[in-house]
Design a protein around this motif. Structure first.
Motif, PDB file in Angstrom:
ATOM      1  N   MET A   1       0.813  -1.222   0.000  1.00 53.46           N
ATOM      2  CA  MET A   1       0.000   0.000   0.000  1.00 53.46           C
ATOM      3  C   MET A   1       0.849   1.276   0.000  1.00 53.46           C
ATOM      4  N   CYS A   2       2.041   1.236   0.551  1.00 59.29           N
ATOM      5  CA  CYS A   2       2.893   2.444   0.701  1.00 59.29           C
ATOM      6  C   CYS A   2       4.282   2.056   0.193  1.00 59.29           C
ATOM      7  N   ALA A   3       4.468   2.003  -1.107  1.00 58.01           N
ATOM      8  CA  ALA A   3       5.565   1.191  -1.635  1.00 58.01           C
ATOM      9  C   ALA A   3       6.886   1.898  -1.933  1.00 58.01           C
ATOM     10  N   ALA A   4       6.874   3.192  -2.277  1.00 54.71           N
ATOM     11  CA  ALA A   4       8.134   3.821  -2.726  1.00 54.71           C
ATOM     12  C   ALA A   4       9.122   3.988  -1.569  1.00 54.71           C
ATOM     13  N   PRO A   5      10.418   3.761  -1.816  1.00 53.34           N
ATOM     14  CA  PRO A   5      11.067   3.440  -3.096  1.00 53.34           C
ATOM     15  C   PRO A   5      11.061   1.950  -3.472  1.00 53.34           C
ATOM     16  N   GLY A   6      10.499   1.076  -2.635  1.00 52.92           N
ATOM     17  CA  GLY A   6      10.311  -0.302  -3.104  1.00 52.92           C
ATOM     18  C   GLY A   6      10.924  -1.411  -2.270  1.00 52.92           C
ATOM     19  N   GLY A   7      11.615  -1.071  -1.188  1.00 53.61           N
ATOM     20  CA  GLY A   7      12.336  -2.093  -0.412  1.00 53.61           C
ATOM     21  C   GLY A   7      11.455  -3.236   0.082  1.00 53.61           C
ATOM     22  N   LYS A   8      10.303  -2.905   0.678  1.00 54.67           N
ATOM     23  CA  LYS A   8       9.463  -3.974   1.247  1.00 54.67           C
ATOM     24  C   LYS A   8       8.795  -4.778   0.131  1.00 54.67           C
ATOM     25  N   SER A   9       8.445  -4.099  -0.965  1.00 60.08           N
ATOM     26  CA  SER A   9       7.885  -4.827  -2.120  1.00 60.08           C
ATOM     27  C   SER A   9       8.887  -5.870  -2.598  1.00 60.08           C
TER      28      SER A   9
ATOM     29  N   ASN B   1       1.719   0.121  -4.628  1.00 60.88           N
ATOM     30  CA  ASN B   1       1.030   1.409  -4.729  1.00 60.88           C
ATOM     31  C   ASN B   1       1.851   2.514  -4.078  1.00 60.88           C
ATOM     32  N   GLU B   2       1.885   3.661  -4.743  1.00 60.45           N
ATOM     33  CA  GLU B   2       2.503   4.847  -4.125  1.00 60.45           C
ATOM     34  C   GLU B   2       1.610   6.038  -4.437  1.00 60.45           C
ATOM     35  N   VAL B   3       1.079   6.639  -3.379  1.00 58.42           N
ATOM     36  CA  VAL B   3       0.086   7.703  -3.579  1.00 58.42           C
ATOM     37  C   VAL B   3       0.733   9.019  -4.000  1.00 58.42           C
TER      38      VAL B   3
ATOM     39  N   LYS C   1       5.290  12.145  -7.165  1.00 61.87           N
ATOM     40  CA  LYS C   1       6.715  12.378  -7.454  1.00 61.87           C
ATOM     41  C   LYS C   1       7.607  11.272  -6.882  1.00 61.87           C
ATOM     42  N   ARG C   2       7.039  10.337  -6.120  1.00 69.57           N
ATOM     43  CA  ARG C   2       7.836   9.208  -5.610  1.00 69.57           C
ATOM     44  C   ARG C   2       7.693   7.955  -6.490  1.00 69.57           C
ATOM     45  N   LEU C   3       6.842   8.069  -7.531  1.00 68.06           N
ATOM     46  CA  LEU C   3       6.620   6.895  -8.383  1.00 68.06           C
ATOM     47  C   LEU C   3       7.847   6.513  -9.199  1.00 68.06           C
TER      48      LEU C   3
ATOM     49  N   VAL D   1       1.669  -2.601   4.855  1.00 68.59           N
ATOM     50  CA  VAL D   1       1.527  -1.175   5.180  1.00 68.59           C
ATOM     51  C   VAL D   1       2.814  -0.727   5.883  1.00 68.59           C
ATOM     52  N   ASP D   2       3.717  -0.191   5.093  1.00 67.71           N
ATOM     53  CA  ASP D   2       4.948   0.401   5.643  1.00 67.71           C
ATOM     54  C   ASP D   2       4.606   1.882   5.755  1.00 67.71           C
ATOM     55  N   ALA D   3       3.994   2.238   6.865  1.00 66.65           N
ATOM     56  CA  ALA D   3       3.225   3.477   6.929  1.00 66.65           C
ATOM     57  C   ALA D   3       4.098   4.734   6.913  1.00 66.65           C
TER      58      ALA D   3
HETATM   59  N1  SAM Z   1       7.787   0.699   1.757  1.00 59.88           N
HETATM   60  C1  SAM Z   1       8.784   1.623   1.292  1.00 59.88           C
HETATM   61  C2  SAM Z   1      10.085   0.877   1.157  1.00 59.88           C
HETATM   62  O1  SAM Z   1      10.301  -0.121   1.823  1.00 59.88           O
HETATM   63  O2  SAM Z   1      10.910   1.303   0.329  1.00 59.88           O
HETATM   64  C3  SAM Z   1       8.899   2.834   2.184  1.00 59.88           C
HETATM   65  C4  SAM Z   1       7.564   3.492   2.424  1.00 59.88           C
HETATM   66  S1  SAM Z   1       7.634   5.011   3.301  1.00 59.88           S
HETATM   67  C5  SAM Z   1       7.942   4.529   4.888  1.00 59.88           C
HETATM   68  C6  SAM Z   1       5.938   5.440   3.333  1.00 59.88           C
HETATM   69  C7  SAM Z   1       5.322   5.759   1.988  1.00 59.88           C
HETATM   70  O3  SAM Z   1       3.930   6.045   2.186  1.00 59.88           O
HETATM   71  C8  SAM Z   1       5.922   6.963   1.309  1.00 59.88           C
HETATM   72  O4  SAM Z   1       6.367   6.610   0.030  1.00 59.88           O
HETATM   73  C9  SAM Z   1       4.766   7.947   1.225  1.00 59.88           C
HETATM   74  O5  SAM Z   1       4.760   8.703   0.045  1.00 59.88           O
HETATM   75  C10 SAM Z   1       3.559   7.056   1.275  1.00 59.88           C
HETATM   76  N2  SAM Z   1       2.339   7.744   1.754  1.00 59.88           N
HETATM   77  C11 SAM Z   1       2.212   9.010   2.196  1.00 59.88           C
HETATM   78  N3  SAM Z   1       0.923   9.281   2.510  1.00 59.88           N
HETATM   79  C12 SAM Z   1       0.226   8.173   2.256  1.00 59.88           C
HETATM   80  C13 SAM Z   1      -1.147   7.825   2.358  1.00 59.88           C
HETATM   81  N4  SAM Z   1      -2.057   8.693   2.808  1.00 59.88           N
HETATM   82  N5  SAM Z   1      -1.510   6.580   1.989  1.00 59.88           N
HETATM   83  C14 SAM Z   1      -0.603   5.693   1.549  1.00 59.88           C
HETATM   84  N6  SAM Z   1       0.703   5.957   1.434  1.00 59.88           N
HETATM   85  C15 SAM Z   1       1.119   7.172   1.778  1.00 59.88           C
END
Ligand code: SAM
Length: 329
Positions: free
Chosen positions: A111-119, A134-136, A139-141, A179-181
């Motif tokens: 659900m919160c994927a950028a930059p992609g490590g957990k994916s 998914n990345e909401v 500019k982080r896509l 959810v890597d929130a």
């Molecule tokens: N999982 C990523 C990894 O391992 O590389 C790191 C994720 S980072 C901790 C949290 C991500 O959640 C950010 O990319 C951020 O843009 C995104 N984010 C921000 N607001 C969000 C929202 N309301 N819903 C979902 N994702 C959100």
């Protein structure tokens, strides 16, 4: 000379009863020391390591290596060729509950994927039929797509929507939702970075409310008998244990899963199975993680996933509806 802020001292006192540990924690943030670089092998690992290695922790998977402090893996040609992904060891800690999942995982939704490590970790550990990242934040896509492409993470696709959209359109679809929130990012300080306002109660509350909203939406996407992994890279209990407690009260079909290999990291701030790594333990900047299982029975909804798989083509670049699709040919 500057002194640690009162807010940091307050957090340390809430986290640790022991004064020595409070001091170690404060020092780890106030005078950060480098952590060992870490890589995740996406492709076959060479028989002879191109890097000097540190002794592995007993629970790290074989596709992870911790490297000698002087190594610069991002500058190695194998990095550009997509053999490995560089990540903080805290990310390995946070994603490691996935290593305990025994059932087949067909569909992963990050659900919160950028930059992609957990994916990438989840893809490597569980070999799904489809990974949706998914990345909401638009500019982080770019970095997410480029990492998944470089590391040849297939079959996968990238989407760019608020989690509420998926709660409706991908209901009960995924065997695993990650959810890597987004959080206050307090652990950035332990890496020598900046996280303005990260200990302020207004930022913490705002962040906790957003985390709850993301979790509530993500819960809808988890298939019957599927899993939801929650993690952050911050220390405040409001964003961690308290989110998990709230979640289980609201979504009683989920239960927290005990993670045997992390038993030494059990959070002492709750009775739930929740795990924390702290920066003064010297493995990484710090993380929180908890795995939940959906105990409900019922049918998995594969409708929308079938549609994605049917789009068996590459779409270059991103447009408004933003799909980069990479599936097995
Ligand atoms: N999982 C990523 C990894 O391992 O590389 C790191 C994720 S980072 C901790 C949290 C991500 O959640 C950010 O990319 C951020 O843009 C995104 N984010 C921000 N607001 C969000 C929202 N309301 N819903 C979902 N994702 C959100």
């Amino acid at each position: 000379m500057q002194k640690p802020s009162n807010l940091l001292i307050k957090v340390a006192r809430r986290l640790f009863e022991n004064e020595d540990e409070q001091t170690q924690f404060i020092n780890a943030l106030f005078a950060p020391q480098p952590f060992f670089p870490c890589i995740l092998w996406c492709q076959e690992k060479p028989d002879v390591s191109p890097f000097l290695l540190e002794t592995p922790t007993p629970w790290q998977p074989e596709f992870i290596d911790r490297l000698h402090l002087n190594e610069k893996p991002g500058q190695h040609s194998l990095h550009q060729e997509g053999y490995f992904y560089c990540l903080d060891f805290s990310s390995v800690f946070a994603a490691s509950p996935l290593l305990t999942i025994q059932q087949p995982i067909s569909m992963i939704f990050d659900m919160c994927a950028a930059p992609g490590g957990k994916s990438i970790f989840a893809w490597k550990a569980l070999k799904p039929n489809l990974l949706i990242s998914n990345e909401v934040i638009g500019k982080r896509l770019g970095m997410l797509i480029s990492n998944l492409k470089r590391c040849q993470i297939q079959p996968s696709c990238v989407v760019n929507r608020d989690p509420s959209i998926f709660a409706e359109s991908f209901t009960k679809s995924s065997d695993l939702v990650i959810v890597d929130a987004p959080c206050t990012g307090q652990s950035l300080l332990a890496k020598g970075g900046k996280a303005p306002g990260c200990f302020h109660h207004t930022s913490i509350n705002k962040s906790a409310n957003r985390q709850k909203r993301i979790m509530a939406n993500s819960a809808q996407v988890v298939a019957p008998q599927g899993y939801l992994l929650y993690m952050t890279c911050t220390y405040s209990p409001e964003e961690n244990e308290q989110v998990c407690e709230w979640f289980l009260e609201k979504f009683s079909q989920f239960k927290a899963v005990k993670i045997e290999h992390l038993s030494n990291y059990q959070s002492h701030l709750t009775d739930l199975y929740c795990y924390r790594m702290f920066p003064h333990q010297r493995l990484g900047a710090g993380a929180f993680t908890a795995l939940f299982k959906n105990t409900e029975d019922g049918e998995v909804n594969t409708g929308n996933i079938d549609t994605i798989l049917a789009m068996n083509k590459y779409v270059q670049g991103i447009n408004e509806s933003s799909y980069w699709i990479s599936t097995h040919n």
